[in-house]
Design an enzyme around this catalytic site. Sequence first.
Site, PDB file in Angstrom:
ATOM      1  N   GLN A  69       0.847  -1.192   0.000  1.00  0.00           N
ATOM      2  CA  GLN A  69       0.000   0.000   0.000  1.00  0.00           C
ATOM      3  C   GLN A  69       0.884   1.243   0.000  1.00  0.00           C
ATOM      4  O   GLN A  69       1.638   1.455   0.948  1.00  0.00           O
ATOM      5  CB  GLN A  69      -0.867  -0.046   1.259  1.00  0.00           C
ATOM      6  CG  GLN A  69      -1.780   1.125   1.481  1.00  0.00           C
ATOM      7  CD  GLN A  69      -2.607   0.929   2.751  1.00  0.00           C
ATOM      8  OE1 GLN A  69      -2.288   0.094   3.591  1.00  0.00           O
ATOM      9  NE2 GLN A  69      -3.672   1.683   2.906  1.00  0.00           N
ATOM     10  N   GLY A  70       0.824   2.052  -1.037  1.00  0.00           N
ATOM     11  CA  GLY A  70       1.653   3.246  -1.142  1.00  0.00           C
ATOM     12  C   GLY A  70       0.845   4.514  -0.944  1.00  0.00           C
ATOM     13  O   GLY A  70       0.474   5.172  -1.915  1.00  0.00           O
ATOM     14  N   SER A  90       1.214   6.644   2.480  1.00  0.00           N
ATOM     15  CA  SER A  90       1.926   7.617   3.316  1.00  0.00           C
ATOM     16  C   SER A  90       3.154   8.155   2.607  1.00  0.00           C
ATOM     17  O   SER A  90       3.789   7.461   1.805  1.00  0.00           O
ATOM     18  CB  SER A  90       2.364   6.958   4.618  1.00  0.00           C
ATOM     19  OG  SER A  90       1.262   6.419   5.290  1.00  0.00           O
ATOM     20  N   SER A 122       4.132  -1.397   4.124  1.00  0.00           N
ATOM     21  CA  SER A 122       4.314  -2.736   4.692  1.00  0.00           C
ATOM     22  C   SER A 122       4.537  -3.735   3.563  1.00  0.00           C
ATOM     23  O   SER A 122       3.839  -3.687   2.545  1.00  0.00           O
ATOM     24  CB  SER A 122       3.069  -3.165   5.479  1.00  0.00           C
ATOM     25  OG  SER A 122       2.871  -2.306   6.568  1.00  0.00           O
ATOM     26  N   GLU A 168     -10.006  -1.370   5.876  1.00  0.00           N
ATOM     27  CA  GLU A 168      -8.859  -1.489   6.761  1.00  0.00           C
ATOM     28  C   GLU A 168      -9.278  -1.328   8.223  1.00  0.00           C
ATOM     29  O   GLU A 168      -8.729  -1.965   9.116  1.00  0.00           O
ATOM     30  CB  GLU A 168      -7.842  -0.393   6.374  1.00  0.00           C
ATOM     31  CG  GLU A 168      -6.449  -0.607   6.905  1.00  0.00           C
ATOM     32  CD  GLU A 168      -5.448   0.357   6.276  1.00  0.00           C
ATOM     33  OE1 GLU A 168      -5.874   1.306   5.579  1.00  0.00           O
ATOM     34  OE2 GLU A 168      -4.245   0.173   6.487  1.00  0.00           O
ATOM     35  N   ASN A 172      -5.241   6.324  16.040  1.00  0.00           N
ATOM     36  CA  ASN A 172      -6.457   6.322  16.852  1.00  0.00           C
ATOM     37  C   ASN A 172      -6.915   7.743  17.204  1.00  0.00           C
ATOM     38  O   ASN A 172      -8.104   7.972  17.407  1.00  0.00           O
ATOM     39  CB  ASN A 172      -6.250   5.474  18.110  1.00  0.00           C
ATOM     40  CG  ASN A 172      -6.278   3.989  17.782  1.00  0.00           C
ATOM     41  OD1 ASN A 172      -6.268   3.609  16.605  1.00  0.00           O
ATOM     42  ND2 ASN A 172      -6.323   3.146  18.805  1.00  0.00           N
ATOM     43  N   GLU A 173      -5.973   8.678  17.219  1.00  0.00           N
ATOM     44  CA  GLU A 173      -6.382  10.066  17.464  1.00  0.00           C
ATOM     45  C   GLU A 173      -7.261  10.546  16.298  1.00  0.00           C
ATOM     46  O   GLU A 173      -8.296  11.177  16.505  1.00  0.00           O
ATOM     47  CB  GLU A 173      -5.152  10.980  17.603  1.00  0.00           C
ATOM     48  CG  GLU A 173      -4.376  10.797  18.908  1.00  0.00           C
ATOM     49  CD  GLU A 173      -3.625   9.480  18.986  1.00  0.00           C
ATOM     50  OE1 GLU A 173      -3.133   9.013  17.934  1.00  0.00           O
ATOM     51  OE2 GLU A 173      -3.540   8.900  20.077  1.00  0.00           O
TER      52      GLU A 173
HETATM   53  C1  LIG Z   1       3.634  -0.936  11.233  1.00  0.00           C
HETATM   54  C2  LIG Z   1       3.181   0.101  10.292  1.00  0.00           C
HETATM   55  C3  LIG Z   1       2.800  -0.248   9.024  1.00  0.00           C
HETATM   56  C4  LIG Z   1       2.409   0.719   8.128  1.00  0.00           C
HETATM   57  N1  LIG Z   1       2.092   0.327   6.865  1.00  0.00           N
HETATM   58  C5  LIG Z   1       1.771   1.276   5.947  1.00  0.00           C
HETATM   59  C6  LIG Z   1       1.527   0.905   4.598  1.00  0.00           C
HETATM   60  O1  LIG Z   1       1.581  -0.268   4.244  1.00  0.00           O
HETATM   61  N2  LIG Z   1       1.269   1.876   3.698  1.00  0.00           N
HETATM   62  C7  LIG Z   1       1.184   3.196   4.053  1.00  0.00           C
HETATM   63  O2  LIG Z   1       0.895   4.012   3.201  1.00  0.00           O
HETATM   64  N3  LIG Z   1       1.397   3.578   5.332  1.00  0.00           N
HETATM   65  C8  LIG Z   1       1.710   2.656   6.275  1.00  0.00           C
HETATM   66  N4  LIG Z   1       1.944   3.026   7.584  1.00  0.00           N
HETATM   67  C9  LIG Z   1       1.942   4.451   7.900  1.00  0.00           C
HETATM   68  C10 LIG Z   1       0.717   4.906   8.668  1.00  0.00           C
HETATM   69  O3  LIG Z   1      -0.389   4.981   7.833  1.00  0.00           O
HETATM   70  C11 LIG Z   1       1.076   6.262   9.287  1.00  0.00           C
HETATM   71  O4  LIG Z   1       2.070   6.029  10.236  1.00  0.00           O
HETATM   72  C12 LIG Z   1      -0.103   6.930   9.936  1.00  0.00           C
HETATM   73  O5  LIG Z   1      -1.031   7.358   8.990  1.00  0.00           O
HETATM   74  C13 LIG Z   1       0.355   8.129  10.783  1.00  0.00           C
HETATM   75  O6  LIG Z   1       1.182   9.003  10.065  1.00  0.00           O
HETATM   76  P1  LIG Z   1       2.607   9.427  10.632  1.00  0.00           P
HETATM   77  O7  LIG Z   1       3.336   8.227  11.020  1.00  0.00           O
HETATM   78  O8  LIG Z   1       3.200  10.338   9.651  1.00  0.00           O
HETATM   79  O9  LIG Z   1       2.287  10.207  11.969  1.00  0.00           O
HETATM   80  P2  LIG Z   1       1.859  11.725  12.097  1.00  0.00           P
HETATM   81  O10 LIG Z   1       0.727  12.008  11.197  1.00  0.00           O
HETATM   82  O11 LIG Z   1       3.037  12.591  12.023  1.00  0.00           O
HETATM   83  O12 LIG Z   1       1.310  11.723  13.574  1.00  0.00           O
HETATM   84  C14 LIG Z   1       2.162  11.709  14.717  1.00  0.00           C
HETATM   85  C15 LIG Z   1       1.283  11.822  15.954  1.00  0.00           C
HETATM   86  O13 LIG Z   1       0.513  13.038  15.876  1.00  0.00           O
HETATM   87  C16 LIG Z   1      -0.863  12.736  15.975  1.00  0.00           C
HETATM   88  N5  LIG Z   1      -1.634  13.614  15.096  1.00  0.00           N
HETATM   89  C17 LIG Z   1      -1.376  13.957  13.822  1.00  0.00           C
HETATM   90  N6  LIG Z   1      -2.354  14.734  13.333  1.00  0.00           N
HETATM   91  C18 LIG Z   1      -3.271  14.843  14.318  1.00  0.00           C
HETATM   92  C19 LIG Z   1      -4.534  15.486  14.427  1.00  0.00           C
HETATM   93  N7  LIG Z   1      -5.100  16.165  13.409  1.00  0.00           N
HETATM   94  N8  LIG Z   1      -5.185  15.381  15.576  1.00  0.00           N
HETATM   95  C20 LIG Z   1      -4.659  14.670  16.624  1.00  0.00           C
HETATM   96  N9  LIG Z   1      -3.495  14.050  16.579  1.00  0.00           N
HETATM   97  C21 LIG Z   1      -2.809  14.140  15.436  1.00  0.00           C
HETATM   98  C22 LIG Z   1      -0.980  11.300  15.502  1.00  0.00           C
HETATM   99  O14 LIG Z   1      -2.145  10.692  16.010  1.00  0.00           O
HETATM  100  C23 LIG Z   1       0.279  10.686  16.049  1.00  0.00           C
HETATM  101  O15 LIG Z   1       0.087  10.341  17.390  1.00  0.00           O
HETATM  102  C24 LIG Z   1       2.351   2.079   8.507  1.00  0.00           C
HETATM  103  C25 LIG Z   1       2.692   2.432   9.798  1.00  0.00           C
HETATM  104  C26 LIG Z   1       3.124   1.459  10.693  1.00  0.00           C
HETATM  105  C27 LIG Z   1       3.499   1.874  12.073  1.00  0.00           C
END
Ligand SMILES: Cc1cc2nc3c(=O)[nH]c(=O)nc-3n(C[C@H](O)[C@H](O)[C@H](O)COP(=O)(O)OP(=O)(O)OC[C@H]3O[C@@H](n4cnc5c(N)ncnc54)[C@H](O)[C@@H]3O)c2cc1C
Lengths: 392, 363
Positions: free
Chosen positions: A130-131, A133, A167, A250, A375-376
């Site tokens: 899944q591409g 992020s 992933s 999902e 979850n946020e």
């Molecule tokens: C094990 C694993 C597998 C994954 N696999 C994939 C995959 O296959 N394909 C893919 O595309 N992505 C994948 N992801 C990425 C995942 O979708 C992102 O990590 C997720 O969407 C959060 O983005 P971020 O990590 O940039 O965190 P950020 O968006 O930077 O967030 C960091 C923190 O800030 C909080 N935050 C951000 N914005 C808000 C808001 N508006 N209100 C309240 N809190 C906020 C978040 O809840 C979090 O606690 C994977 C992640 C993990 C950990």
Amino acid sequence: MDTTMDLRTTPAQEAFRLEARSWLAAHTPPPRSLPSLDTAEGFEAHRQWEQTMFDDRWSVVSWPEEFGGRGVGILEWLIFEEEYWRAQAPLRVSQNGVFLLAPTLFEFGTEEQRARFLPAMASAREIWCQGWSEPDAGSDLAGIRSRAVRSEGDDGWLLTGQKTWASRGAFAEWCFGLFRTDPEAERHRGLTYFLIEMSTPGVTVRPIPQIDGETGFAEIFFEDVFVPDGQVLGGVGRGWNVAMATAGSERGLSLRSPARYTEAASRLVDLYAHSLQTEPARAARSADAVAQAWMDAEAYRLNTLWTATRVLSGGSVGPEASANKIHWSETDLAIHRAALALLGPEAEFHGDGVDAPWLDGYLFALAGPIYAGTNEIQRNVVAERMLGLPRG
Amino acid sequence: MRFAFSDQQTEFRDAVRQVLAKECTTDHLRAAYEEPAARSPRWTTLAEMGVVGLTAPEDHGGLGLGMLDLVLLLEEAGRVALPEPLLETTAVVVPLLSELGGSGDPGGVGDPGGSGGVGGAWLDGIAAGDVAAAVGTISTDSPPIAGADGADLLVLFTTAEAGDGEAVPEVHLVDSASVTIRTVASLDPTRRLGIPHWTPKDDTRLASGATAREAIRRTADRAALSTGAELLGLTESMITMAAEYAKERNQFGKPIGGFQAVKHLLAGAQVKLEFARPVVYAAAWALDEGEPHASRSVSTAKAYASDAATEAARVALQVHGAIGYTWECDLHLFLKRAWALAEAWGSASEHRQRVLDGLVAGA
Ligand SMILES: Cc1cc2nc3c(=O)[nH]c(=O)nc-3n(C[C@H](O)[C@H](O)[C@H](O)COP(=O)(O)OP(=O)(O)OC[C@H]3O[C@@H](n4cnc5c(N)ncnc54)[C@H](O)[C@@H]3O)c2cc1C
């Protein structure tokens, strides 16, 4: 016609269960005997297991027969999942395709796309990642910058940019990704959902070791990667809608079946019963947490049946999918945290020990509140769309 | 496999909701705080609709239905914090009287469920809306009985001592006119807590020994499940009140519901409610069907519903700020009932323990 509630499975469903159970008993490799699917070797071993399932039509039971399934309903799929987890069968290396992309293909794909992609997905000949992020677009998915520009005269698009955290991206053959096709349009509007072959020239993959040191996800770089029009899913500029359907799978009924948790919860109860003999004081301190974790799994099972019945009667899953995602991810954590508390000092043991799966499971559970939309973000959705609070 | 209510069940629920929205407003609740009563015009309305006699056999004026039919109505009762004893009367005492029919103890009140027996007469009275019941245990350390103050009929559980010194459980059917009841103040006056001054007599005994033990066990299950169902309704009301308030109340120039800290409190409570609901419904089904794990389902339901309500009560008060801490704001009418019911018929942790013990025993 007015019908009453009945939580029992039918004789036909029980027959289906027994058939699945006996097939799994005959074919499932011993628990945890395959190398980790986050290694090149393990990836292939897991692919082979999916192929074995596919050969006997067990890899995608709920799909129509023409694509390799058995055409059974959602309840039968849940039963199959119960048997699958009960048999401690391997993790599904094809899960991004089978549980996320496939429902989206059924909803938005053209006939050609289904015929082209579904059978190869079912047999794990082609494994999907899944591409979505990007380094600067995580929670704020609509802020993605990777773009696609029209490749005039070629009936296709040229993709450029960077995806991350994909992933299984290190080993997958295909990727479903979101790209910006209209830089002028408002954030959610100008996106398009592409199906991309990872071997296309211009695609570079950089594996990223996860918290456990293994290559669970990857960065993917795109440099003028050509993708033909036939690999646009759901229409140009419609990417956000299509992606939300995938996200619904999902978070909702598809990715995490309750059996995963009810099975872990019952092993937790076994661990507790064992601790009552060996470490009674520690067991007593954990009793409440163990019971709560077991009940959380049970509540998830029942909520899923409740939702499945609604879907079978023509209903749909809306923002409840966000509540669902919060619950399953927190349940997974509760189960594993309770197990580690029961293990005490042994909780940190890593490697092949009998209890090591609890630690691995805990590490994996910790990602649950992050992936599939944190979850946020899901709490925002619940507050805004279930309780009508203002968007902020 | 079908996990949904029938159209008939949801239509009845909707009808009851409509009536209660008119007949059990917070003004009515405040009036009940001033003058708590077991029966009211509202009780008569509910009896006429068939709600009070829902579980009573048809030949006693009831509808002959079960917990699955009742559970949605109890949820409605909780939604409006109904002060009348629907739970005690319809969910607990009626099934007990119906069940013990014909098992009349020699020397006891006899033939209770039968048309002629004492129990049968009480059933007739309940379905007609003339009788409100309460149920509880009489022992040196048992808590006051909810609804005892003002009830017409008391079902009392006691323990007698057999000749060999063994404890023998008993169920007694007591006309409240024959006892004095010491009232005990509850934070929620509509709970009408009381302790009957009463000693067991032969002519009130409905059952004893194994029959009584089984009846008491089943009563505890029905009561815990029904309490869970009322808690669902209370929980939804508290969340709704707080969400509505959060849309109206402005601070920093905008509705507080736009602040994420507020949103997340309410979302957390909502998720708990979403997941408590099917658990309660499944337990109702399991009880009606006599499923082998019915008691475990009930305990899971009560623990889940108690926790959901406790969380919603805390969150709803927090979201209201100081106004929620006042007598004038209606919120406290719901908080108090929720706090009381969260502990009634087994707290969340008691039920968790029961679940775990059963699982370990392989029961
Ligand atoms: C094990 C694993 C597998 C994954 N696999 C994939 C995959 O296959 N394909 C893919 O595309 N992505 C994948 N992801 C990425 C995942 O979708 C992102 O990590 C997720 O969407 C959060 O983005 P971020 O990590 O940039 O965190 P950020 O968006 O930077 O967030 C960091 C923190 O800030 C909080 N935050 C951000 N914005 C808000 C808001 N508006 N209100 C309240 N809190 C906020 C978040 O809840 C979090 O606690 C994977 C992640 C993990 C950990």
